[in-house]
Design a protein around this motif. Sequence first.
Motif: not given
Length: 118
Positions: A41-44, A52-53, A55, A65, A72, A113, A115-116
């Motif tokens: 997942t890559y989040i803004s 927002q993200s 995945t 998202k 989603d 974005f 990565k988480v």
Amino acid sequence: MMKTKYFLLIMLVGIVSCKDINPFKKELVLDETKEIVLNGTYISDSDRALYQSFTFKGNSTVVIKDGIFGFDFATSYEKDGNLICIKTDQSDLLLEIVTPDSLVGEGFAKGSFKKVYK
């Protein structure tokens, strides 16, 4: 005296011909054959982003998202070098892979974005 002239001439030729050789010089060489695999997942980094993200799952599936309602939805993507083209019902989204841990979006997906890792 003649030996000194020959010695200096040989040294001069050696120095001039080897001017680009430096055993201590380190050059950064990127391995372009190494494929970056998209997963996770890559989040803004912005609260006001339209998305927002992202995945990434498998070789061609991404779950997006929504930044407005938080919904989603799954869709597909294609990778072209360091560019990712995500297919949506309205228009395509374009992301650039900056590093394996960061993406930069253009157009409707504008923003950064990250990565988480869980």
